[in-house]
Design an enzyme around this catalytic site. Structure first.
Site, short mmCIF file in Angstrom:
data_model
loop_
_atom_site.label_atom_id
_atom_site.label_comp_id
_atom_site.label_asym_id
_atom_site.label_seq_id
_atom_site.Cartn_x
_atom_site.Cartn_y
_atom_site.Cartn_z
N ASN A 9 36.82 68.29 34.29
CA ASN A 9 36.09 68.09 35.55
C ASN A 9 36.82 68.92 36.59
OD1 ASN A 9 34.95 67.26 37.93
ND2 ASN A 9 35.75 65.16 37.85
N LYS A 11 36.06 69.49 39.64
CA LYS A 11 35.98 68.99 41.04
C LYS A 11 35.66 70.16 41.98
CE LYS A 11 38.95 65.21 39.70
NZ LYS A 11 39.95 64.23 40.08
N HIS A 96 31.53 59.26 39.56
CA HIS A 96 32.97 59.52 39.67
C HIS A 96 33.51 58.77 40.89
CE1 HIS A 96 36.81 61.48 40.18
NE2 HIS A 96 36.71 61.87 38.93
N GLU A 98 35.46 59.56 43.11
CA GLU A 98 35.48 60.33 44.36
C GLU A 98 34.11 60.31 45.02
OE1 GLU A 98 37.29 63.77 42.57
OE2 GLU A 98 39.12 62.61 42.31
N GLU A 168 38.38 55.63 34.25
CA GLU A 168 39.33 56.36 35.08
C GLU A 168 39.90 55.42 36.14
OE1 GLU A 168 38.44 60.86 34.95
OE2 GLU A 168 37.21 60.02 36.54
N GLY A 174 44.88 62.13 39.75
CA GLY A 174 45.55 63.11 40.59
C GLY A 174 46.91 62.67 41.11
N SER A 213 45.27 61.68 35.35
CA SER A 213 46.54 62.32 35.00
C SER A 213 46.74 62.43 33.49
CB SER A 213 47.72 61.58 35.66
OG SER A 213 47.60 61.61 37.06
P1 13P Z 1 43.27 64.26 37.11
O1 13P Z 1 43.30 64.62 35.65
O2 13P Z 1 43.54 65.42 38.02
O3 13P Z 1 44.12 63.05 37.41
O4 13P Z 1 41.74 63.82 37.44
C1 13P Z 1 41.11 62.93 36.61
C2 13P Z 1 39.68 62.87 36.99
O5 13P Z 1 39.32 62.38 38.04
C3 13P Z 1 38.71 63.47 36.06
O6 13P Z 1 37.41 63.14 36.40
#
Ligand code: 13P
Length: 254
Positions: A9, A11, A96, A98, A168, A174, A213
């Protein structure tokens, strides 16, 4: 037997150049993994056409990071499942954290996106997961069950035959704080148990990815857990050697 998926992903990251470089770098590992593990990249909508151009004809799949609930109309700025399908997407991430957080998407809206994606033949990747405060208050299963229930109510449990779930934990995204394999496995198995209360066959077949992560270092042990069927990878999917190592970890555990 559930075939693992390693899904990037991206982003809000990338340039024309980095898209070309990364997709070209992922084609070979995806081809080699084929048969044992699936590999996909979910990219910002503006880059999906380029991803299609570079990945076409390979075993690397691609998808979107979100989609609208409508197929067309006066919805400025949105991307419809029909458009994503036309650009060869297999997957559409929905819900997601976010988007739930920054764009205030409710469980019901996410369920509507899940349905809209499936109506166009896309495979929704339903993201679920709790905040740090909810984790500490031991509310993880209450949160993820509510997120799943909204989809079950709208689409029915059978809809998960053509869907992927990504657990997640928000506190792990992150932050470098990966959930331990034990924590992740425990939540994944409880998610499967919950789905089993609706339909045992669907529960046994649905792929549940871990995200947060997940990187070249943590992936091998995470992927060795019984109910973890691959990963949804953020930061590490922007680095060719790291993402390739994660693909290899999935193949080794397949
Ligand atoms: P990270 O791997 O950067 O922690 O992000 C995970 C994520 O949100 C994937 O959708």
């Amino acid at each position: 037997m559930r075939k693992p998926i390693v899904m990037g992903n991206w982003k809000l990251n990338g340039t024309k150049q980095s898209v070309a470089d990364l997709i070209k770098a992922f084609v070979e590992p995806a081809n080699q993994a084929f048969g044992k593990a699936e590999v996909a990249i979910c990219a910002p909508a503006i880059f999906i056409g380029s991803v299609e151009q570079y990945a076409q004809g390979s075993k690397l799949q691609w998808g979107s990071e979100d989609c609208d609930i409508h197929d067309s109309g006066a919805y400025t700025g949105e991307n419809s499942p029909a458009m994503l399908k036309e650009f060869g997407c297999t997957y559409a991430i929905v819900g997601h954290s976010e988007r739930r957080g920054y764009h205030h998407e409710s469980n019901e809206e996410v369920a509507a996106k899940f349905k809209a994606a499936q109506n166009q033949g896309l495979i929704p990747v339903l993201c679920i997961g709790e905040s740090e405060a909810e984790f500490e208050a031991q509310k993880t299963m209450d949160v993820v069950k509510a997120e799943l229930k909204a989809v079950i109510d709208l689409c029915g449990i059978a809809a998960f035959k053509q869907a992927v779930i990504a657990y997640e934990p928000i506190w792990a995204i992150g932050t470098g704080k990966t959930a331990t394999p034990e924590i992740a496995q425990s939540v994944h198995s409880q998610i499967r148990e919950y789905l089993k209360s609706f339909d045992a066959e669907v529960a046994a077949g649905v792929r549940i990815l871990y995200g947060g992560s997940c990187n070249a270092k943590t992936a091998p042990e995470l992927f060795s857990q019984q109910d973890i069927d691959g990963g949804l990878i953020g930061g590490a999917s922007l680095k060719a050697p790291d993402f390739t190592a994660i693909i290899n970890a999935a193949v080794a555990n397949a």
